[in-house]
Design a protein around this motif. Structure first.
Motif, PDB file in Angstrom:
ATOM      1  N   TRP A 161       0.791  -1.225   0.000  1.00 25.65           N
ATOM      2  CA  TRP A 161       0.000   0.000   0.000  1.00 25.65           C
ATOM      3  C   TRP A 161       0.826   1.278   0.000  1.00 25.65           C
ATOM      4  N   ASP A 162       2.120   1.190   0.291  1.00 24.31           N
ATOM      5  CA  ASP A 162       3.012   2.348   0.198  1.00 24.31           C
ATOM      6  C   ASP A 162       3.719   2.275  -1.152  1.00 24.31           C
ATOM      7  N   LEU A 163       3.088   2.841  -2.176  1.00 30.43           N
ATOM      8  CA  LEU A 163       3.610   2.685  -3.530  1.00 30.43           C
ATOM      9  C   LEU A 163       4.805   3.587  -3.804  1.00 30.43           C
ATOM     10  N   GLU A 164       4.980   4.627  -3.020  1.00 25.16           N
ATOM     11  CA  GLU A 164       6.194   5.427  -3.162  1.00 25.16           C
ATOM     12  C   GLU A 164       7.410   4.595  -2.771  1.00 25.16           C
ATOM     13  N   ALA A 165       7.287   3.865  -1.664  1.00 28.30           N
ATOM     14  CA  ALA A 165       8.389   3.001  -1.230  1.00 28.30           C
ATOM     15  C   ALA A 165       8.617   1.877  -2.242  1.00 28.30           C
ATOM     16  N   ARG A 166       7.556   1.362  -2.814  1.00 25.74           N
ATOM     17  CA  ARG A 166       7.694   0.277  -3.774  1.00 25.74           C
ATOM     18  C   ARG A 166       8.354   0.769  -5.062  1.00 25.74           C
ATOM     19  N   ALA A 167       7.949   1.927  -5.544  1.00 24.88           N
ATOM     20  CA  ALA A 167       8.576   2.488  -6.735  1.00 24.88           C
ATOM     21  C   ALA A 167      10.062   2.716  -6.507  1.00 24.88           C
ATOM     22  N   GLN A 168      10.416   3.178  -5.314  1.00 25.84           N
ATOM     23  CA  GLN A 168      11.825   3.400  -4.986  1.00 25.84           C
ATOM     24  C   GLN A 168      12.592   2.086  -4.958  1.00 25.84           C
ATOM     25  N   MET A 169      11.987   1.033  -4.393  1.00 26.02           N
ATOM     26  CA  MET A 169      12.622  -0.283  -4.351  1.00 26.02           C
ATOM     27  C   MET A 169      12.911  -0.791  -5.760  1.00 26.02           C
ATOM     28  N   LEU A 170      11.940  -0.647  -6.643  1.00 24.85           N
ATOM     29  CA  LEU A 170      12.129  -1.098  -8.022  1.00 24.85           C
ATOM     30  C   LEU A 170      13.220  -0.292  -8.722  1.00 24.85           C
ATOM     31  N   ALA A 171      13.197   1.024  -8.540  1.00 24.70           N
ATOM     32  CA  ALA A 171      14.183   1.875  -9.205  1.00 24.70           C
ATOM     33  C   ALA A 171      15.599   1.545  -8.751  1.00 24.70           C
ATOM     34  N   GLU A 172      15.741   1.214  -7.471  1.00 24.49           N
ATOM     35  CA  GLU A 172      17.072   0.954  -6.915  1.00 24.49           C
ATOM     36  C   GLU A 172      17.550  -0.465  -7.188  1.00 24.49           C
ATOM     37  N   LYS A 173      16.649  -1.449  -7.067  1.00 24.35           N
ATOM     38  CA  LYS A 173      17.070  -2.848  -7.135  1.00 24.35           C
ATOM     39  C   LYS A 173      16.775  -3.520  -8.469  1.00 24.35           C
ATOM     40  N   PHE A 174      15.731  -3.079  -9.160  1.00 24.71           N
ATOM     41  CA  PHE A 174      15.323  -3.743 -10.398  1.00 24.71           C
ATOM     42  C   PHE A 174      14.969  -2.693 -11.451  1.00 24.71           C
ATOM     43  N   PRO A 175      15.929  -1.921 -11.900  1.00 18.68           N
ATOM     44  CA  PRO A 175      15.630  -0.852 -12.866  1.00 18.68           C
ATOM     45  C   PRO A 175      15.139  -1.362 -14.211  1.00 18.68           C
ATOM     46  N   VAL A 231       5.080 -17.401 -11.163  1.00 13.92           N
ATOM     47  CA  VAL A 231       4.999 -17.276  -9.702  1.00 13.92           C
ATOM     48  C   VAL A 231       4.999 -18.668  -9.078  1.00 13.92           C
ATOM     49  N   LEU A 232       6.199 -19.163  -8.800  1.00 14.94           N
ATOM     50  CA  LEU A 232       6.387 -20.508  -8.257  1.00 14.94           C
ATOM     51  C   LEU A 232       7.381 -20.500  -7.105  1.00 14.94           C
ATOM     52  N   GLY A 233       7.485 -19.371  -6.433  1.00 17.22           N
ATOM     53  CA  GLY A 233       8.396 -19.280  -5.294  1.00 17.22           C
ATOM     54  C   GLY A 233       9.864 -19.383  -5.672  1.00 17.22           C
ATOM     55  N   GLY A 234      10.175 -19.198  -6.940  1.00 19.36           N
ATOM     56  CA  GLY A 234      11.565 -19.290  -7.385  1.00 19.36           C
ATOM     57  C   GLY A 234      12.021 -20.699  -7.717  1.00 19.36           C
ATOM     58  N   SER A 235      11.093 -21.658  -7.790  1.00 17.54           N
ATOM     59  CA  SER A 235      11.457 -23.041  -8.070  1.00 17.54           C
ATOM     60  C   SER A 235      11.761 -23.228  -9.555  1.00 17.54           C
ATOM     61  N   SER A 236      13.006 -23.531  -9.860  1.00 17.36           N
ATOM     62  CA  SER A 236      13.404 -23.746 -11.256  1.00 17.36           C
ATOM     63  C   SER A 236      12.779 -25.011 -11.823  1.00 17.36           C
ATOM     64  N   SER A 237      12.688 -26.061 -11.025  1.00 15.78           N
ATOM     65  CA  SER A 237      12.132 -27.327 -11.518  1.00 15.78           C
ATOM     66  C   SER A 237      10.640 -27.197 -11.794  1.00 15.78           C
ATOM     67  N   PRO A 244      11.192  -7.667  -2.565  1.00 17.33           N
ATOM     68  CA  PRO A 244      12.201  -7.964  -3.591  1.00 17.33           C
ATOM     69  C   PRO A 244      12.484  -9.444  -3.832  1.00 17.33           C
ATOM     70  N   MET A 245      12.235 -10.310  -2.875  1.00 16.38           N
ATOM     71  CA  MET A 245      12.679 -11.696  -2.977  1.00 16.38           C
ATOM     72  C   MET A 245      12.054 -12.428  -4.166  1.00 16.38           C
ATOM     73  N   PHE A 246      10.735 -12.326  -4.326  1.00 18.46           N
ATOM     74  CA  PHE A 246      10.086 -13.073  -5.397  1.00 18.46           C
ATOM     75  C   PHE A 246      10.473 -12.545  -6.779  1.00 18.46           C
ATOM     76  N   ILE A 247      10.761 -11.251  -6.872  1.00 14.91           N
ATOM     77  CA  ILE A 247      11.245 -10.713  -8.144  1.00 14.91           C
ATOM     78  C   ILE A 247      12.610 -11.318  -8.452  1.00 14.91           C
ATOM     79  N   ARG A 248      13.504 -11.242  -7.484  1.00 14.16           N
ATOM     80  CA  ARG A 248      14.880 -11.754  -7.660  1.00 14.16           C
ATOM     81  C   ARG A 248      14.891 -13.244  -7.951  1.00 14.16           C
ATOM     82  N   GLU A 249      14.141 -14.012  -7.157  1.00 10.93           N
ATOM     83  CA  GLU A 249      14.151 -15.459  -7.324  1.00 10.93           C
ATOM     84  C   GLU A 249      13.398 -15.903  -8.577  1.00 10.93           C
TER      85      GLU A 249
END
Length: 353
Positions: A50-64, A279-285, A313-318
């Motif tokens: 619900w804090d989309l300003e913080a979320r936009a900042q997270m994306l800009a910094e970690k996942f541009p 969206v599989l929790g990062g499971s490659s298999s 950030p975890m689910f994006i990264r994984e």
């Protein structure tokens, strides 16, 4: 559509097509009208929901290189009120997501409309308003409408409008409440089984009802994006194909055997018409299984952000890692990250490319 890479492999622009938000005004409605205190508690604890300003900042910094197509988090409008209230709840949700997209276009370029599914005439009007006036690129439905199946004829006009008039996809999100017990002599589901295992089951059931009711036969241009990569279907594809080929053999009167006669192709072929997200929790298999079932043209990158142990950030990264582990060609990677989503939403580009 690709950016330079420092390691020899192109860094693809990525469309995160299934993640969740609660616009502040809609979150207030959730807190006021939801009867599930556990859901409210969970939502309040996830700041990036619900804090989309913080979320936009997270994306800009970690996942541009990632942009997010916003979808409304549960509970859906029809879960908060009756058919007289849900249309206004949906309007608040859609106006809120449109405002977020206008404020942070580099991170959130487009959104998916919420509908008041317990009021079909109002849902059709809100669909048109959200798509034609606000710029939504599809709609989201839950796998059941307060316990009613999506293949109920009452809901058919919604799918027909999306397939034939708007020609945009339907995002299908599972829901099964904790009040649905796992055993008859218990009042509630324990250990959050209702969500961890119950939601993929709900997705699989909804897909099955769409297939065997003939919805996909009637609407061959319908595009449905299933959360969690098609639930159980990719993993149980062999079982589903072989046992449903014998449909009716286990019913007392055998009447369900007539269902197969009304379908123009084997049931498993209809299941492959759906799209699965990553969206599989990062499971490659698990992703490998989904890719084998749907094919690379029917899988889209998504994260389920921010419902991970790190709160964003975890689910994006994984999820990215699970794709990179597949050993796919650059062409196939671009389809998963970008191309398939653009085609579904009928967009030539999205965000900064």
């Amino acid at each position: 559509m690709t950016a330079p890479s420092t390691g020899g492999k192109p860094a693809f622009k990525k469309i995160d097509i299934y993640n969740h938000v609660l616009p502040p005004k809609y979150f207030e409605l959730v807190k006021a009208h939801s009867k599930d205190a556990g859901i409210v508690k969970r939502m309040a604890s996830l700041r990036l929901l619900w804090d989309l300003e913080a979320r936009a900042q997270m994306l800009a910094e970690k996942f541009p290189d990632v942009v997010q197509v916003l979808t409304l988090s549960q509970p859906a409008p029809e879960m908060l009120g009756g058919p007289d209230q849900s249309p206004e709840f949906a309007r608040v949700a859609n106006d809120g997501m449109a405002e977020i997209c206008a404020r942070y276009p580099d991170q959130f370029p487009v959104f998916v409309a919420a509908l008041p599914m317990n009021n079909v005439p109002a849902a059709l009007k809100e669909m048109d308003r959200a798509i034609n006036e606000l710029g939504a690129r599809g709609v989201q439905v839950v796998t059941n409408v307060n316990g009613r199946p999506l293949d109920n004829p009452e809901f058919f006009p919604i799918f027909e409008a999306m397939a034939n008039r708007h020609r945009l996809p339907v995002w299908m999100h599972p829901f099964r409440p904790g009040t649905v017990s796992d055993y008859k002599d218990e009042e509630r589901s324990k250990y959050e089984i209702w969500q961890v295992l119950g939601w993929p089951f709900e997705t699989s059931v909804a897909m099955s009802r769409m297939v065997f009711s003939g919805m996909l036969e009637k609407l061959p241009d319908l595009r449905v994006i299933t959360h969690h990569c098609g639930g159980m279907l990719p993993y149980f594809a062999g079982r589903a194909e072989s046992l449903w080929a014998q449909l009716g053999s286990r019913s007392a009167d055998g009447s369900e055997a007539d269902v197969l006669k009304r379908l123009s192709k084997p049931p498993i072929d209809y299941f492959k018409m759906f799209y699965g997200d990553t969206v599989l929790g990062g499971s490659s298999s698990a992703l490998r299984c989904g890719l084998e079932f749907f094919g690379v043209d029917h899988v889209v990158f998504a994260s389920d952000c921010p419902f991970d142990p790190e709160g964003g950030p975890m689910f994006i990264r994984e999820g990215i890692r699970s794709i990179e582990n597949q050993g796919l060609s650059d062409e196939d990677c671009e389809k998963l990250y970008l191309g398939n989503a653009l085609k579904l939403m009928r967009l030539a580009r999205i965000g900064k490319q």
